[in-house]
Enzyme design. Structure first.
Site, PDB file in Angstrom:
ATOM      1  N   HIS A  87       4.084   7.149   3.598  1.00 24.90           N
ATOM      2  CA  HIS A  87       5.017   6.033   3.434  1.00 24.90           C
ATOM      3  C   HIS A  87       4.567   5.094   2.326  1.00 24.90           C
ATOM      4  CE1 HIS A  87       2.238   4.217   6.553  1.00 24.90           C
ATOM      5  NE2 HIS A  87       2.396   3.137   5.815  1.00 24.90           N
ATOM      6  N   GLU A 111       7.803   1.099   4.831  1.00 26.03           N
ATOM      7  CA  GLU A 111       7.247   0.074   5.716  1.00 26.03           C
ATOM      8  C   GLU A 111       7.465  -1.259   5.022  1.00 26.03           C
ATOM      9  OE1 GLU A 111       2.967   0.350   6.266  1.00 26.03           O
ATOM     10  OE2 GLU A 111       2.971  -1.094   7.903  1.00 26.03           O
ATOM     11  N   HIS A 114       0.838  -1.208   0.000  1.00 27.45           N
ATOM     12  CA  HIS A 114       0.000   0.000   0.000  1.00 27.45           C
ATOM     13  C   HIS A 114       0.864   1.245   0.000  1.00 27.45           C
ATOM     14  CE1 HIS A 114       0.546  -0.867   4.380  1.00 27.45           C
ATOM     15  NE2 HIS A 114       0.678   0.443   4.476  1.00 27.45           N
TER      16      HIS A 114
HETATM   17 CO    CO Z   1       1.221   1.384   6.227  1.00 28.77          CO
END
Ligand code: CO
Length: 134
Positions: free
Chosen positions: A79, A130, A7
Site C-alpha cells: 500500500h 492508507e 510511507h
Molecule cells: Co502503512
C-alpha cells in the site's frame, strides 16, 4: 485531501531478511521491529530523506498480509500511505463520492500512533491506499 507520501509499504515473507537487505545492501537506516496486533503485522520502518518504507510481516495466518504473500510469495508493494490533515472530513467526502473504506469505516490507530483508514483498491486503480492524519 492528500498531502505528502508518508510511507510505501512492502509485504515481506521474512522481516529480518528484508531489513538486512535495506540496511546492509542498500545502506539505509532501519528501525527496530514493532508488533501491531490490531493490524496483524510486525513492521520495520526504513527511514529515507523524503519518506519511509514500511516492511510488513504477517503476525499469523489470519493477518491480511498472509493472504497477500500467498499470491506474492517473494513479497511486493502492498500500500501507499498519504497524509491528510483531517481524516474525519476526508472519510466523509470519500463516502459521499462512493469510495469504499475498509473495515468498519472508522479510523484505527496506525503504526505512528495516529488515526488511519484504508481505501478499497478496486476504487483506486488497484492500489490499496492508507490515509494517515498528520
Ligand atoms: Co502503512
Amino acid at each position: 485531501m492528500l498531502g505528502r507520501v508518508n510511507h510505501i509499504a512492502i509485504a515481506v515473507p521474512i522481516l529480518d531478511e528484508a531489513a538486512a537487505i535495506y540496511r546492509d545492501t542498500l545502506g539505509a537506516k532501519v528501525s527496530e521491529p514493532q508488533t501491531l496486533a490490531e493490524h496483524g503485522v510486525t513492521v520495520i520502518f526504513v527511514e529515507l530523506p523524503n519518506t519511509k518504507i514500511e516492511l510488513l510481516e504477517p503476525l499469523d495466518e489470519a493477518s491480511p498480509i498472509a493472504a497477500f504473500l500467498e499470491r506474492n510469495p517473494s513479497g511486493g508493494i502492498h500500500h501507499i500511505c498519504y497524509e491528510t490533515p483531517d481524516i474525519a472530513s476526508a472519510a466523509e467526502k470519500l463516502r459521499a463520492s462512493g469510495a469504499r473504506i475498509l473495515g468498519d469505516g472508522k479510523p484505527k490507530i496506525g503504526a505512528h500512533g495516529k488515526p488511519v483508514l484504508f481505501l478499497h483498491p478496486k476504487d483506486f486503480n488497484g492500489t490499496l491506499i492508507e490515509l494517515e492524519e498528520v
